[in-house]
Design an enzyme around this catalytic site. Structure first.
Site, PDB file in Angstrom:
ATOM      1  N   GLY A  48      -0.685  -3.398 -38.744  1.00 35.08           N
ATOM      2  CA  GLY A  48      -0.817  -4.849 -38.587  1.00 35.08           C
ATOM      3  C   GLY A  48      -0.026  -5.372 -37.410  1.00 35.08           C
TER       4      GLY A  48
ATOM      5  N   LYS B 154     -14.095   7.786 -42.261  1.00 34.74           N
ATOM      6  CA  LYS B 154     -12.642   7.881 -42.212  1.00 34.74           C
ATOM      7  C   LYS B 154     -12.083   8.363 -43.544  1.00 34.74           C
ATOM      8  CE  LYS B 154      -8.350   5.441 -41.328  1.00 34.74           C
ATOM      9  NZ  LYS B 154      -7.659   4.164 -41.086  1.00 34.74           N
TER      10      LYS B 154
ATOM     11  N   ASN C  36      -9.253  11.188 -45.074  1.00 39.00           N
ATOM     12  CA  ASN C  36      -8.057  10.614 -45.694  1.00 39.00           C
ATOM     13  C   ASN C  36      -7.876  11.037 -47.146  1.00 39.00           C
ATOM     14  OD1 ASN C  36      -7.371   9.270 -43.386  1.00 39.00           O
ATOM     15  ND2 ASN C  36      -7.701   7.213 -44.170  1.00 39.00           N
TER      16      ASN C  36
ATOM     17  N   ASN D  55      -4.329  12.902 -46.728  1.00 38.40           N
ATOM     18  CA  ASN D  55      -3.213  12.044 -47.130  1.00 38.40           C
ATOM     19  C   ASN D  55      -2.502  12.565 -48.374  1.00 38.40           C
ATOM     20  OD1 ASN D  55      -4.177  10.354 -45.018  1.00 38.40           O
ATOM     21  ND2 ASN D  55      -3.380   8.575 -46.064  1.00 38.40           N
TER      22      ASN D  55
ATOM     23  N   SER E  61       0.112   8.113 -43.515  1.00 34.86           N
ATOM     24  CA  SER E  61       0.746   6.928 -44.089  1.00 34.86           C
ATOM     25  C   SER E  61       1.212   7.194 -45.515  1.00 34.86           C
ATOM     26  CB  SER E  61      -0.236   5.746 -44.069  1.00 34.86           C
ATOM     27  OG  SER E  61      -1.417   6.056 -44.791  1.00 34.86           O
TER      28      SER E  61
END
Length: 326
Positions: free
Chosen positions: A12, A206, A210, A214, A275
């Protein structure tokens, strides 16, 4: 345009910084030491080549009510944080405010304006109590898929590793005047902002990686490169992605590249911590429900078994619980 970044962390913050540099009136919603640093010094962005710049937003605050009405609201908080802030978002809306969802994983709106047999089906993994759906008018939603690796280096400092693509799409797949305008603003800011006619297929492309990399990274503490180059974890990721592809295709998704191409693309990102791994290391809850739990839910909906995803999901959930206990 007046643009509010709700969740001005790594992704962000980077997006807001680029828009602010292009002359847009940008408000950052952030918290804690990160917010204090932005208020005192501005937001510093360190690029992959070592260059850097500092951006001072029009406003940086922790209180959404301070921001006033906006033309665009970009939701950059993690999926698991969205329900907590959704009721406060109404203070940001004018009649035409666009709400851009920039979360990883399956969004709560997935089956709204879907047009298929599951039209209106709720995704309980991401919005179990319906709080998000109740507080964000579906007509405002613009889907967004982010292809950018950015890390929060320290309070007020983010490190952009690679990627500038922020794909956009109306959730009914139409090409509207408003989305063309939004894409133009992003392009003026130096971002790649293609308008997709099938945002769900883009989202799956995507998510396809992920949902495997992830959670595996969270469990192993390994980087993307390490997971892809170690045969056992590469094969585990491949099996999870096969399960997910079967579900996606049952829902009408077209995967534009091969599974091996998707894995190889992930490997090329290099020694990047996902992340989810960053969240585990910081002792935060993860996006596992949106990234993996929701896909498992879709597997149940479409009567497709997901033994590999189920196993990894169970381990990540126990890891979260263990970390919370200690």
């Amino acid at each position: 345009m007046k643009i509010c970044i709700v969740g001005a962390g790594a992704i962000g913050g980077y997006l807001g910084a680029k828009l602010a540099l292009a002359g847009e009136e940008v408000t950052f919603i952030a918290r804690g030491q990160h917010l204090e640093a932005i208020q005192n010094r501005g937001l510093e962005v360190i690029m992959g080549d070592g260059s850097n710049y500092v951006v001072h937003p029009s406003l940086a605050t922790s209180d959404i009510n301070d921001a006033g009405t906006q033309d665009v609201v970009i939701l950059a908080v993690k999926a698991q944080s969205l329900a907590a802030i959704a009721p406060a978002l109404s203070s940001l809306y004018n009649p035409d405010t666009m709400v851009v969802t920039a979360q990883n994983g399956i969004p709560w709106w997935y089956f709204y304006k879907h047009g298929g047999e599951y039209e209106g089906q709720k995704i309980h993994a991401v919005d179990p109590e319906g709080i998000i759906a109740a507080n964000i008018d579906i007509e405002r939603i613009i889907g967004c898929v982010i292809y950018s690796a950015v890390e929060l280096h320290s309070p007020g400092v983010i490190h952009h590793i690679e990627g500038d693509r922020f794909s956009l799409g109306e959730i009914d797949n139409s090409k509207t005047e408003r989305i063309q305008k939004l894409a133009g603003i992003c392009k003026k800011a130096g971002l790649k902002a293609p308008v997709r006619s099938d945002i769900r297929s883009e989202l799956w492309l995507k998510l396809w990686g992920n949902l495997a990399f992830n959670p595996i990274s969270a469990l192993t503490r390994a980087t993307l490169e390490q997971i892809c180059q170690y045969p056992l974890t590469r094969e585990l990721a491949r099996q999870m992605m096969i399960e997910a592809q079967t579900i996606g295709e049952k829902l009408g998704i077209k995967f534009g590249i091969s599974l091996e191409q998707r894995i190889n693309g992930t490997e090329k990102v290099g020694a990047h911590k996902t992340s989810m791994l960053q969240d585990i290391e910081a002792g935060r809850t993860t996006e596992v429900e949106a990234i993996l739990g929701a896909v498992i839910e879709l597997g149940k909906l479409t009567h497709i078994s997901t033994p590999y995803m189920d196993t990894v999901y169970a381990n990540v959930k126990l890891l979260e619980k263990t970390l919370a206990f200690y």
